[in-house]
Design an enzyme around this catalytic site. Structure first.
Site, PDB file in Angstrom:
ATOM      1  N   GLU A  12       0.828  -1.202   0.000  1.00 23.21           N
ATOM      2  CA  GLU A  12       0.000   0.000   0.000  1.00 23.21           C
ATOM      3  C   GLU A  12       0.867   1.259   0.000  1.00 23.21           C
ATOM      4  O   GLU A  12       0.578   2.231  -0.680  1.00 23.21           O
ATOM      5  CB  GLU A  12      -0.931   0.009   1.217  1.00 23.21           C
ATOM      6  CG  GLU A  12      -1.943  -1.129   1.190  1.00 23.21           C
ATOM      7  CD  GLU A  12      -3.036  -0.995   2.231  1.00 23.21           C
ATOM      8  OE1 GLU A  12      -4.131  -1.525   2.008  1.00 23.21           O
ATOM      9  OE2 GLU A  12      -2.796  -0.364   3.283  1.00 23.21           O
ATOM     10  N   GLU A  18      14.138  -1.032  -0.461  1.00 27.13           N
ATOM     11  CA  GLU A  18      13.604  -2.102   0.389  1.00 27.13           C
ATOM     12  C   GLU A  18      14.485  -3.340   0.319  1.00 27.13           C
ATOM     13  O   GLU A  18      15.130  -3.603  -0.694  1.00 27.13           O
ATOM     14  CB  GLU A  18      12.189  -2.454  -0.099  1.00 27.13           C
ATOM     15  CG  GLU A  18      11.459  -3.409   0.852  1.00 27.13           C
ATOM     16  CD  GLU A  18      10.156  -3.923   0.258  1.00 27.13           C
ATOM     17  OE1 GLU A  18       9.690  -3.380  -0.760  1.00 27.13           O
ATOM     18  OE2 GLU A  18       9.618  -4.906   0.809  1.00 27.13           O
ATOM     19  N   SER A  25      15.590  -6.870  -0.398  1.00 26.22           N
ATOM     20  CA  SER A  25      15.242  -7.613  -1.599  1.00 26.22           C
ATOM     21  C   SER A  25      15.280  -9.111  -1.358  1.00 26.22           C
ATOM     22  O   SER A  25      16.277  -9.638  -0.844  1.00 26.22           O
ATOM     23  CB  SER A  25      16.237  -7.258  -2.712  1.00 26.22           C
ATOM     24  OG  SER A  25      16.229  -8.247  -3.718  1.00 26.22           O
ATOM     25  N   ARG A  39      15.567 -11.095  -3.687  1.00 21.57           N
ATOM     26  CA  ARG A  39      16.477 -11.624  -4.697  1.00 21.57           C
ATOM     27  C   ARG A  39      17.916 -11.576  -4.203  1.00 21.57           C
ATOM     28  O   ARG A  39      18.722 -12.411  -4.562  1.00 21.57           O
ATOM     29  CB  ARG A  39      16.397 -10.810  -5.991  1.00 21.57           C
ATOM     30  CG  ARG A  39      15.018 -10.800  -6.612  1.00 21.57           C
ATOM     31  CD  ARG A  39      15.056 -10.088  -7.946  1.00 21.57           C
ATOM     32  NE  ARG A  39      15.733 -10.878  -8.953  1.00 21.57           N
ATOM     33  CZ  ARG A  39      16.371 -10.380 -10.013  1.00 21.57           C
ATOM     34  NH1 ARG A  39      16.442  -9.071 -10.183  1.00 21.57           N
ATOM     35  NH2 ARG A  39      16.941 -11.169 -10.895  1.00 21.57           N
ATOM     36  N   ARG A  66      11.666 -17.578  -2.816  1.00 21.65           N
ATOM     37  CA  ARG A  66      10.823 -16.607  -2.123  1.00 21.65           C
ATOM     38  C   ARG A  66       9.449 -16.425  -2.767  1.00 21.65           C
ATOM     39  O   ARG A  66       8.608 -15.675  -2.254  1.00 21.65           O
ATOM     40  CB  ARG A  66      11.523 -15.238  -2.074  1.00 21.65           C
ATOM     41  CG  ARG A  66      11.811 -14.608  -3.433  1.00 21.65           C
ATOM     42  CD  ARG A  66      10.772 -13.573  -3.852  1.00 21.65           C
ATOM     43  NE  ARG A  66      11.095 -13.014  -5.172  1.00 21.65           N
ATOM     44  CZ  ARG A  66      11.375 -11.749  -5.371  1.00 21.65           C
ATOM     45  NH1 ARG A  66      11.362 -10.896  -4.395  1.00 21.65           N
ATOM     46  NH2 ARG A  66      11.638 -11.328  -6.604  1.00 21.65           N
ATOM     47  N   ASN A 110       8.931  14.300   1.964  1.00 20.83           N
ATOM     48  CA  ASN A 110       9.019  15.676   2.446  1.00 20.83           C
ATOM     49  C   ASN A 110       7.735  16.018   3.184  1.00 20.83           C
ATOM     50  O   ASN A 110       6.795  15.220   3.214  1.00 20.83           O
ATOM     51  CB  ASN A 110       9.330  16.647   1.291  1.00 20.83           C
ATOM     52  CG  ASN A 110       8.260  16.669   0.233  1.00 20.83           C
ATOM     53  OD1 ASN A 110       7.073  16.810   0.531  1.00 20.83           O
ATOM     54  ND2 ASN A 110       8.668  16.533  -1.022  1.00 20.83           N
ATOM     55  N   ARG A 168      -3.904   7.782   5.066  1.00 22.44           N
ATOM     56  CA  ARG A 168      -3.578   6.559   5.806  1.00 22.44           C
ATOM     57  C   ARG A 168      -3.857   6.647   7.300  1.00 22.44           C
ATOM     58  O   ARG A 168      -3.390   5.794   8.071  1.00 22.44           O
ATOM     59  CB  ARG A 168      -2.117   6.177   5.560  1.00 22.44           C
ATOM     60  CG  ARG A 168      -1.756   5.968   4.101  1.00 22.44           C
ATOM     61  CD  ARG A 168      -2.597   4.902   3.416  1.00 22.44           C
ATOM     62  NE  ARG A 168      -2.153   4.675   2.037  1.00 22.44           N
ATOM     63  CZ  ARG A 168      -2.707   3.775   1.230  1.00 22.44           C
ATOM     64  NH1 ARG A 168      -3.735   3.047   1.620  1.00 22.44           N
ATOM     65  NH2 ARG A 168      -2.268   3.634  -0.004  1.00 22.44           N
TER      66      ARG A 168
END
Lengths: 236, 236, 236, 236
Positions: free
Chosen positions: C79, C91, C93, C95, C163, C179, C190
């Site tokens: 989200e 983020e 990973s 992989r 994964r 910012n 949110r």
């Protein structure tokens, strides 16, 4: 060479192309719920679009495009180009072309005197003879301005140098592409209406552009435009 | 209730709409010089588009749109959604809908073993029986995963709660709108080709999407695609 | 190898850095009028920031930054990553790394039953034993899920393959930079508050992140936060 | 009232603030692999940043900020504002303030004659007397331009009206905030260097700004700048 200088007190927002319509917005919305409307559900579209607008679900409005060719003075494009997101621009270049001899001059009924306090000015007409003086003064300056421009070009100076002192009221032209969401953001800030929930104080000349944009928008996306109007002209 | 779980080893990128073409890119470019091509200048288009690509004049490519409906597993959308600029998304929601029982399972010939060093892995086939085990294991897990999901829904738990442990290989669907410029940025990073000037190491499953996107792109914008290919697949 | 699986019902939003403050917003605003506040004009700051918020002059709020390290489950990041403008992300990973064995499990008092109509759900507690069942079910599934993941890695399958079926409740970690303006847009959508002018219906878990973001924001930009609150939590 | 008009042939890019450094870029990168460098791994930073640049992993560079106060003529800001992504602007407004009497005038050694073909012009010095004529002509025009501006203001015309014909060489001032990634995109297009892999043809005056931006950038992010230079000045 002395090119005749043209004066305009209007702007042009010519339709070039578009993608999508109100139904597309609903389609994009219905992906969320993995459903599609049956043919006889078209009557649900206004309510659905109103719901998206009211609850600020903005993304379904992005799956659309509007494209215009705009003619306006530089001081208008300066404001327009501050809209960064969901806007694509290509403008006539004073480096690559010789700008045509067309300048913006206020009309005789342009409200030219500001009243009220900063940040919330309103505008009133000037005295008739003052406005006439202003117009004559700006015309004289434009003729002189373009004449100097041409003289520099004739002397062999680069276009990018010759153009350095052109007035911000010279016209240029741009291609602009936006989507229904960025369009509403633009209209929300660049028009001033009774129906607006939030105040806005656009300069009249960009508002003239925005009004023409809004006509195209209302014609191409009538339900979206109606919901925008109904919900206080707040972009979702 | 026990819904039959479907397995897919492919993805779908369905054409939905587009705006503009190669000629539009040239038109937007020619605003800069305030010129237009005569009808017999169409032969100049390939050279002009190649010039834009080579010298990284990216903005003329933005006056276009491509729109697709994509079906792919969540782990692919996770990568896709990191493309923020010039991309609009609306995806099926696990809060507003019950996700259908479709899971991604690698095909028997998916290269499943990584070799080489981090950041520059290449992939080789696993042993046949290992790959068979993997597929069986993932199928069993998916069936179990969806069964738990349904049981939670049947017990009255909210969709947003029931979906919390769905596997990232479950399929969802999204509307995506991009333009020719953002499309090339996507292709540049999400495909791996001999002709690429810069290396890229996409996961195979997003590359499968990118390949389908590229087919549509090459069909709709053949000159732009050819110039992209000719200039090392670098987005302008 | 069998790694012990950890369960969390909370999220982490750790302050990492920031740039600017309320005074910076005013400074950026005063560029418009080519003025600066004298030292004894600091008392004008609250009014000035309130004016910017009320009249939707959003750009001065952009000359700031907030930076966090966030730990949350994938379904929350899914989200969050839909916020594209004024947000930068990096983020963990699946992989490039083996994801740690931490899964999100609802707490015993998480409201897990939805009531009301679609698009405007509210949530109520489940029966105590149902909630206990849910938690046990999700824990069992997570343990099984991570065990399959490890088995695939042990058998030599690539990380990106192993994964593929991890649950969306597994935790990852991200660096996020935003910012003050994009922060308010995020908070507006949110969080769900009495003081909000527009309705919003965030999933509780992203709201938990947003509440932590808001604490940092209110601490670092107290006047901006107060004006945001006073003006109906509408992002300018 | 007749205000003395000032002439400048330079621009100002004053450091205001920044966030992050080379180490921050590495930190954001290492989130991907869920690792952190030990203190004695600092020697790996140059290689890591070079890897990010070479393989176009751009996002780690976004977790930074640079902030400047820029003084330059409008024709420079017109070009600068076309950079939309990762750039925030607040500029002195001709609607809210009276623009100061400072105009840009080319220096005596500004190369003012274009040679070569369109899209790839280079510039050579004009004849000395021609350049002197140009400078005198632009000074005379600026004095006249500002005088008309003041006369309109004295007659009571609104600022937004009086400013309509100001030359694009009048100076204004802006706050600009960018990040290391958008900074490199700007430098890549707005400077012209031997080390550039792709050609660029910036107007000298925006290049003067870019050179000052680059000094600050190189000082604040020396490893990132070195990797940018080493990799052909291509923004990742």
């Amino acid at each position: 060479m002395t090119t005749l200088v043209n004066f305009r007190s209007d702007v042009t927002v010519e339709y070039r192309d578009h993608m999508g319509d109100d139904k597309r917005v609903v389609e994009a919305m219905l992906v969320s719920t993995n459903t599609t409307d049956a043919a006889d559900d078209l009557k649900r579209e206004p309510g659905r679009i109103n719901y998206l607008m009211r609850d600020r679900h903005g993304s379904p409005f992005e799956h659309t495009a509007l494209q215009f060719v705009v003619e306006a003075p530089i001081f208008v494009f300066r404001e327009w180009h501050r809209h960064r997101i969901g806007f694509s621009y290509n403008e006539m270049s004073g480096r690559y072309s010789i700008l045509p001899a067309t300048y913006y001059i206020p009309s005789s009924d342009r409200h030219s005197v500001q009243v009220g306090k900063q940040g919330a000015y309103t505008y009133e007409p000037a005295e008739t003879e003052d406005q006439a003086w202003l117009i004559a003064d700006m015309k004289a300056e434009a003729i002189e301005n373009y004449s100097r421009y041409e003289r520099r070009l004739e002397k062999g100076f680069a276009r990018e140098v010759a153009r350095m002192s052109l007035g911000v009221n010279i016209f240029t032209k741009m291609y602009v592409t936006l989507n229904a969401r960025s369009c509403m953001s633009f209209l929300s800030l660049r028009t001033k209406r009774e129906t607006s929930r939030f105040p806005s104080f656009p300069q009249r000349e960009i508002e003239m552009c925005a009004e023409k944009v809004e006509e195209h928008f209302a014609r191409l996306f009538p339900l979206t435009h109606a919901a925008f109007e109904k919900n206080g002209r707040v972009a979702p």
